[in-house]
Structure formats: structure tokens, C-alpha cells
Design an enzyme around this catalytic site. Structure first.
Site, PDB file in Angstrom:
ATOM      1  N   HIS A  11       0.857  -1.181   0.000  1.00 27.32           N
ATOM      2  CA  HIS A  11       0.000   0.000   0.000  1.00 27.32           C
ATOM      3  C   HIS A  11       0.888   1.224   0.000  1.00 27.32           C
ATOM      4  CE1 HIS A  11      -3.603   2.369   0.599  1.00 27.32           C
ATOM      5  NE2 HIS A  11      -2.934   3.057   1.499  1.00 27.32           N
ATOM      6  N   LEU A  46     -10.196  -4.225   2.853  1.00 25.10           N
ATOM      7  CA  LEU A  46      -9.181  -3.503   2.086  1.00 25.10           C
ATOM      8  C   LEU A  46      -8.222  -2.690   2.973  1.00 25.10           C
ATOM      9  CD1 LEU A  46      -8.456  -2.951  -0.911  1.00 25.10           C
ATOM     10  CD2 LEU A  46      -9.791  -0.852  -0.717  1.00 25.10           C
ATOM     11  N   ASP A  47      -6.938  -2.831   2.752  1.00 18.50           N
ATOM     12  CA  ASP A  47      -5.910  -2.074   3.469  1.00 18.50           C
ATOM     13  C   ASP A  47      -5.925  -2.315   4.971  1.00 18.50           C
ATOM     14  OD1 ASP A  47      -5.283  -1.044   1.000  1.00 18.50           O
ATOM     15  OD2 ASP A  47      -6.267   0.873   1.333  1.00 18.50           O
ATOM     16  N   GLU A  48      -6.526  -3.415   5.402  1.00 15.19           N
ATOM     17  CA  GLU A  48      -6.590  -3.691   6.843  1.00 15.19           C
ATOM     18  C   GLU A  48      -5.914  -5.015   7.192  1.00 15.19           C
ATOM     19  OE1 GLU A  48      -7.603  -1.902   9.336  1.00 15.19           O
ATOM     20  OE2 GLU A  48      -8.783  -0.311   8.428  1.00 15.19           O
ATOM     21  N   ARG A  98      -2.988  -3.354  16.026  1.00 11.77           N
ATOM     22  CA  ARG A  98      -2.856  -3.395  14.572  1.00 11.77           C
ATOM     23  C   ARG A  98      -1.515  -3.971  14.146  1.00 11.77           C
ATOM     24  NH1 ARG A  98      -3.528  -3.557   9.944  1.00 11.77           N
ATOM     25  NH2 ARG A  98      -4.299  -2.017   8.485  1.00 11.77           N
TER      26      ARG A  98
END
Lengths: 300, 300, 300, 300
Positions: free
Chosen positions: A208, A243-245, B227
């Protein structure tokens, strides 16, 4: 070219990398090292980590145990496996065993931008990146000459809304046909369907072009410019349908200032993208990346 | 202590820092440098930037022009001002003129955590940070001994929902009483009211304990841990009523890995917070920070 | 490939980069900006620096003044030059004027290791590096396919003690034939003769695979390993006859630890070498590098 | 102040850190983990390293084995020691065992510059640095108030050529009187005699204000300025009689440019000195630094 780094040891003395994951409990290291001793092996490197459930550093019950061991032993692989299997059954552990330096079979998905693919191919060729690439699959023909220079098969396939299903099937076919172990999205600009994400879970790495979770979605460099950030970055993560996680594998940033236009931020950011993706692929190929729910454990 | 860095030059040869902002047009540098020559001055350092409206690097019309000039001149300040004022009127420019190294009158708002305040006071004492601090105002008494050691006045004042208005008035009173030019929120944990934010606009700097816009709001280190990020950071920004969205002045990151607990991330992050906030204060005090809408222009 | 960064502006509005060096004195900026105004130009970016003789930050007499100005002006180059020449004569200044983004004619000297050449060629192709490369000259044939892929002429020539003079003459011939403005030693492993160093003074950039002045001479990675350093790096510098002592243009370091073997340090260091050399070439090609005796002034 | 980081665990469950060094051979991990199991302990963290003799990454005979293990066990220390001693005798190993978080008794030697001492004392007070400081010994009285603020005993003693022997004796007396385990030279500007260096071998850490081996000896910032380096740094190393050549523990660098005067380089460098020295002290106090001849093994 002559850049050489050590990969597989081809002496009779075999070198293996073992990864093992199980519920945390006392005695795991002793059990595993016992199996290595029983196989006449020597532990060259050992890394471990126990994840506490609360992230507060306590070592109470309920955590998971992660281990990566580099072993050398003068025995056949099946002997090695037999001893380890006995230990793993005892521990209720998931484990993998592989030759140190064996190239991981990798499918690269690309589009038009060549910086990530160039970095991957150059480093693979240099012997620095233990992967073999039986196919680059792209939704544009632009990068065919680059793949050709490095002697890597390349196929392109227009992706339209109506051909997306077909293209994704082709990805799955390639994974099966070439016994693919890793799928790398090297600035592949299409969003994968949830079904494909699930099918490739834990095996697909995306880059990303932002320091996640900073700027999700499209045009992160434009967002970064508008916000006047002083650092821009890139994030390599596992592909998930969210998405993007997906779990983050590697991140890098570089300092910028107000004088940079969006175009310049893009050019600067591409460097970070290339090196971040390549580093993540290297970590994966060397079996240094273990999954812990939404996080990764990285044994460098 | 004996750490000394050059601050105000007290020879007869005066040293000034000039900042100037106006609509971009040809001839600005020539006009301003003409005023300096007319005042018998010499340009020691000059930095400029033209912000294109679209962020695409074009230098078309419509942009703003920003300039910071370090001048030395053997004349009185009013002579200097007279010449510059003439130029500024001609250019329709906003400008400031100040002695190089004059300490900026700074109000520090603190709470319980001492790391940012300690860094500010130590560097101020060392002569590295050109500020003077007539008051530290806190909602807790804990940091009084630290302020006392550095000989800085300290007042604390419990902030409860029913006393918040009173405390904010006290801030405004202190700003007026001490002719405050800069307000620093050194891990002051209260959210300022929109009215106070407006009253202090462009003069108040906050440190957010995260790499914005990554983790806004509370508990960013816990968010970062969950995260699994590989870098954590800190962001110094101007205070606006839009929480954690003010123009960014400075950012730093540091590499972390999966083995760090939330508590350890906090400890590691505090270092980044201290140095990022102090750096932002230094940049402001040296008149190196100019506002361009939601972005900052930083002349290092 | 499709990576695009802005290079030469081909609108009628010309963009130039001016560099100017002279003895420091008041009024230089006013004089030069006056010439720009006279040529109907606009200063897009201006950077300057006055070097005090003692390095103590004083701005007394005796220093040198360095300036780089990015100008846009709707006039022909000779008109521009006429105005600037008048100013330069008045100031006793050395100056250069060039189109923004004009590719610098660059001769690359290479040997067997491909990482630096690959980085230069890829970035040149991507439009990120404003150079054109009429020839790669090598003392080994190994990198011919790499040059060929990028469509760059390549010649190799065995260098033996008895053919070294001949090879150096060939370098000088290539410089003349191709009107070379910059010579890049991209891990060219031969020591140039003092005569050649002098002939190429200020135009030849070398990459040293160490953080100078840390480990001069041969085998710096082995030296670094033996000493147990925690950071390794690379240094791009101008070539002088005093080996590894030329003015430094750019340096980078990367963190390492005790677990890295010499071979791994070499692999890690090659990344730093590539990006450090390419960055130095970019700075030079954009006319951002000015010489101040044994130091460089870099206007980023 | 309220900064809190976890130090000693005072529950009944004891936490220990074990370090062990021996000749490399198969089975070490199994033997040591067996002793831990026998003591009803659990391995929380384990790091190891085998140093090959040639630095080439081979794992042949002749290397040394280094290990650091974090153990928790619900037994008394002597039980723990008994089991470990049996394993160590079997392996011919040197080993240490200590409570996790026990503050290391530390003597600080200082002079006039306060930045390193301030950093050490602030972080010790904050609970981040597991040391206790029974004495700061200085050859100047300037830093007495700083020590007093932090409640740390301070003694100064003029050091003249004729009193140097006396001062060094006082250091040795303090080491004995206070059972000192670590001596920190926090910008102590005197060169220690070879005899004292030998007496303190492996227990004394110095901060050198340069990126070693870059600029040895006096005035490294002036040397760095003259050479125009683009990065400056600091190096924490063990004290040996061979000045600035002791085993390196930690290094950091920061980017600078041509515009910095020597004075500014000094100010910038002091930050790197403080954080580099404090980090090295922390690593030592947490038993993360093991000596391997002229190199250090650092288990982070």
C-alpha cells in the site's frame, strides 16, 4: 551479474528452518530442542515469542507461542520430520520444516508501474531474494520487456468489469499449475474479490502506497500533500477482504517537506514502496513471518 | 550547566529575522532585497517558497509566496522597519521582523506526564531553545518540583467539568498578563473548547502521541499494538477546534516490533513525543513556521 | 514503463537553473534578482549560503557566497544570459545557466557488480534521473546484458597493469567524443591515476562502500564486522587523487547487528551504495552541488 | 512525575534473566532448557548467537555460543541457581543470573556538560532505566544542582596532573564502597589511566562524540565540519586503555548539512550523545550486552 549471497547450503550437512506455533506452556523449548538433539542436529539460531492476550506484557496463561529455529543436522529430511512430528503432537503444535534457502514459488501480479517489479526481479537475479517466479501476470502489457530481460514468463490479460471473474480464475489456475506458495501484488491496481482474498489468505502480500493506517483508499499521496505531512511511507501487508486492513508485515517512511508537489511525493514514495515490498517478500520467503490474528510476528 | 548555543548577537551589528507572505508575483525578491540594501543590510540567509494551488508543481498564478530572511544591518530597528514597510505595502504583504534569538514568551500547559516538560525546560536552560517561560499551568500539582528546579513559575488548578470554563479563562488571562506569544500543550490531557482554540489560533502547539493521521483519538498506542504496526510516532501540530486535525509542524517515527507491549510502546513513544514537540517549539520560536491554509511551510 | 516525473518544461515559458559563486558582500541577492527582473523573469526558488571562514557561524568578511536560483522567464536564453552576465561581472562571480531538466551527459564506469548500474539505469529510464548515458565503459564484460536491456551503449576493455594507461586514455577520449559532463564510478574497482583525477576534477563521482571517514581503503565491510559497528553506510564523493578523501556529496547508513556475517553486511551495504550514488548523481545533474574547497554545498 | 514502566515483578512468581557463554557445540539449548524445566520454570524469551570465527556465516567448530534467557519460575533463587549450575558445569559455561528489573548499582563520572547526566537522571527517575546511582563524581562542581534535584549524591574533586592519581583512587574506592556494577563516563573529559581502564574492564561505558571509527581524538565536530560530512553521530563503547577503540555498544547518527556551524553541530550532536549513552546503559543494565573479544553481542 555477480552479486552473491549465501542461500541453500549444498554440503551434506543439511540446514533447515523450522517454524512452530502452539498454545503457550512451560517446556516447549526443551521439547523441541530435545527433538533436534535426537536427530543429531545443532540449533544455529532460535527465536521465540509468547503473545499475551492483553498486550500488557504479562505472561499469564492463554497466550500463543511462536518459534523459528534454524537447525543443521547430518540426517535425511524424513528422519528430521519424524522427530519433530513426535514433539509437535505432544505440544499440539502447527509446524513447518523447509530447507534453508529453498526458493519460494512466487506469482507476481503487476499492472503498469514497473518500480516494484524491477526491484523484485533485480534482487531475485542477484541471489538476494530466495524466490523463483514462474509467472508474472498483468492486466497490461507494458512490463513485458522488463520480465523478458530477467527471463521471467509474462502474461497479460485485459481486466474489464466483465472479465474480472475470468482473470481471477486465471490467477487461481496459475497458483495450482505452478504450485505457487506466495502471491505478490506488485502495484497491481485491481481490488481482488472477497472470494479470491479468502482463497489466497496468508499467502498474498500487497504493497500500500502509504503509511497505514494513515491514508487508506485512493490517492494517498494527494491526501498527504493536502494535509502537509512531514513523512510519507509505504506498508506491505497480507491481503484480506477488508481492504488495506490486513496484517502488516513491513513499513518504511521517508522525510518530505512542503516544497514537494504531489508528483514528487509519488516519485519519492515509489522508492519506499519497492524496498518495503521486497523486504516483506524476503521475510516471508525466509519463513520469518508468522500470523497472530490481525498481527504478524516477525523473526528477523 | 554549560551547554551554550549562539542566540542573540549583542554586537552593534544587529541581526534580524524577517518573514513575509503575499500573493505570488514576479519581483518580490528584488523588492525585498532592495529594502535590505536601502537599510545598509546584508542578507545572511534567504528561503522562499511559492505554493501552487493544485499541488502539482506548476508555478502558475494564484499561489502564495512565503519568505524568511536572516538579515544583518548596522541600523536601528525603526530604520529597518521603515524600509521594509515600504516594500511590504508595495507587495500587499504580511510581514514580521524580530531580533534573531529573542526568546519567545511561552506558556506551557501540562498535566501529570513529565517527559515533554522536562525536555522543554532542560533545552531552554541549555540555551538551545530560544523561549522564556513565565508560567507553567497544570491541572495537577505533580510537576511542580520539576518546574521549581528549573526556576520556572508553576501553578496548578484542578479541572473539573464545572471548573473548565474558569481554567480556560485563567489561560487567557495568563496569555494577556505575560504577553504570551506561544502556548505549548506539553501532554496537557484536556480538550480545549472551540472558543479557546479560536482565541489561540496559530499560537498554540500540541503534541499528539501518534503518527497522524494514523491513530486519532484516545489510546493510540493500544490501537497501534492491536494493529501490529512496525513504526510508531508522534506529531506536533497547531491546535484547532477540529481535534488532531490542525496543521502539522513536525513528525517523527521509530521502529518497533511485535515483542513490545502497550506499556513499552508508551515508553518508546514518549521519547518521540518529547523531541518532536521540542523541535516544533524551536522551529516556531525561530520564526521558521509559516501557515499556508491547512499546511505549514517550514524553513529549516 | 510508466513512471513519470516532471523534467524539462517545454512550454514557451522557459525555466532555468542559475548557480552563482562569488566573494561574500552585501547586495548580491538584490543585484541578481534585479537581473532576473530585467529579463522579465520570476524567481521560483532561491537558495543561498555564505561560508564563514572559521566554521563558527560568524558572518564576517572573507567568506564565499553560493546561490542556486530557479527562474522562469518568457525570453530567449541569450537575453537571459546577457542580463546575468552583466550582474556577474559586477559581482566578480562564476556562474552557470542551464535549462531545468536538461539531461546531463554522463559516462558510467563499471566493473562486475551490477547493483549501482542497475539503479542508475532504472531511474534514468523512469524519468527520475535527468541524465543521458551515451556510454558505459567497463573493465569486464559481465554487465553488457544489463546495459543492453536499457538500450545503453556498452564497451568493455580488460585493464591490466600494462593497459591501464590505454584504458584511461579511452576514458578521456569518450569524455571528449560524447561531450561528457559527468563521470560516475559505479563500483568501478580500479584506482584512477592522479593525472586522470586532475583531468576529471569536479566532474567525477565515486561511491565508497563505507561511511567515510570510517573505513577507508579495501574491505570496509570486513573491517566493520571485526570492529562490531552497529551502523554501516556508504559515501558518494568527488574523485580526487587523494583516495577516499574527496569532497563528500551524500551519505547514508543502515542499522546492523552482531548476527550479520561479512557477506550479509556486503549485501545490506549494496543497497545503501546504490541509493547514495544515485542520489548524488541526481543532485549533481540538477545543479544542486557546489564546491567549497574540501566541502560541498548542497541545495536540496 | 508519573511515567511508569514495568520493572521488577514483585509477585511470588519470580522472573530472572540468565546469560550464558560457552564454546559452541550441539545440545546447549536442550541442556539449559532442561535446567529451567527442572526448576519448574518457563522460558519467556530466549535469544542466542553462535559467533563463527571467520565472520563468514559458517557454523563450523571453534565459535562461541552466547545466550540470554528470560525465565519465570515459582522457586527460590538458590534452587534456580543449583539447577543452572549443574547445566553450566556440564557445558563449561560462564553464566550470570539476576532478578529481572533489579537496579544496577551505577557510578557516574561527569564534568561540566550536563546533557548526558540530565538524560540519565531523568530516565532513571522515570522508571525507564533500571539503575540506582549512589554517587556522581565530577572534576567540576557545575552539575551539583542537577544531581541535587534528582536526589543523587554528588561529589566534585579538582583534577590536576598532580591529583589525577588521587582522583582515580577515589573512583576505585567508590566502586568498592558502593559495590558498583557499572561505571558511566557521562562526558567525563579526562583520559583514564591504563591501570584504571584495566581495573574497570567490561564495566565502564564511555560516550564518544562521533560516529566511530570516523573521527577519533579531540574536536570531532570540528573535524566533521571541515570534512563536510552529511551525517554526524555518537558511539557508546566499553572503556579500554586503547582510546576510542573499545567494543562498541550503540551508535546513532543524524543528518546535517553545510549550513551548520561547528557550534550547531555540537548542539545537534549532544542529543545523539545523550540518547546513545542512555540506551547503552539500559542495554547493559538489562543484561543484554555480552562481550565477544573486540565486539559486543547485543540481545535486544
Amino acid at each position: 551479474m555477480t552479486i552473491q549471497t549465501p542461500t541453500a547450503n549444498d554440503t551434506e550437512q543439511g540446514e533447515w528452518v523450522l517454524t512452530l506455533v502452539c498454545a503457550d506452556r512451560p517446556g516447549i523449548v526443551h521439547t523441541v530442542s530435545g527433538a533436534v538433539v535426537a536427530a543429531s542436529g545443532n540449533i544455529v539460531e532460535l527465536q521465540q515469542f509468547s503473545s499475551a492476550e492483553d498486550g500488557n506484557g504479562g505472561h499469564g496463561g492463554g497466550g500463543r507461542f511462536f518459534m523459528r529455529v534454524h537447525v543443521e543436522a547430518p540426517v535425511a529430511e524424513d528422519v528430521m520430520r519424524e522427530h519433530l512430528d513426535r514433539a509437535a503432537v505432544q505440544l499440539g503444535a502447527d509446524w513447518t520444516l523447509d530447507r534453508v534457502g529453498r526458493p519460494i514459488r512466487t506469482l507476481v501480479l503487476a499492472s503498469k508501474a514497473g518500480h516494484c517489479l524491477n526491484d523484485l526481479l533485480f534482487r531475485q537475479r542477484s541471489g538476494w531474494l530466495p524466490v523463483e517466479i514462474p509467472l508474472v501476470l498483468s492486466n497490461h502489457p507494458d512490463l513485458a520487456p522488463l520480465a523478458e530481460f530477467y527471463g521471467v514468463p509474462f502474461a497479460d490479460h485485459v481486466v474489464l468489469p466483465e472479465t474480472k471473474v475470468e482473470f481471477e480464475q486465471r490467477i487461481l489456475d496459475a497458483v495450482e499449475e505452478h504450485q505457487i506458495e506466495l502471491i505478490v501484488l506488485a502495484r497491481y491496481m485491481q481490488i481482488l474479490s472477497p472470494e479470491l482474498c479468502r482463497a489466497l489468505a496468508g499467502r498474498a502480500i500487497n504493497i500500500h502506497h502509504s503509511f497505514l493506517p494513515g491514508f487508506k483508499g485512493a490517492n494517498p499521496y494527494r491526501q498527504a500533500h493536502g494535509r502537509g505531512v512531514k513523512l510519507i511511507g509505504a506498508t506491505a501487508h497480507f491481503v484480506t477482504s477488508d481492504l488495506d486492513e490486513g496484517p502488516i508485515i513491513e513499513q518504511n517512511v521517508v522525510r518530505v517537506d512542503h516544497s514537494k508537489s504531489v508528483k514528487e511525493l509519488v516519485a519519492i514514495g515509489q522508492d519506499e514502496e519497492s524496498r518495503t515490498l521486497t523486504e516483506a517478500v524476503k521475510l516471508f520467503a525466509e519463513r520469518r513471518v508468522l500470523l497472530d490474528g490481525s498481527r504478524t510476528i516477525i523473526f528477523r
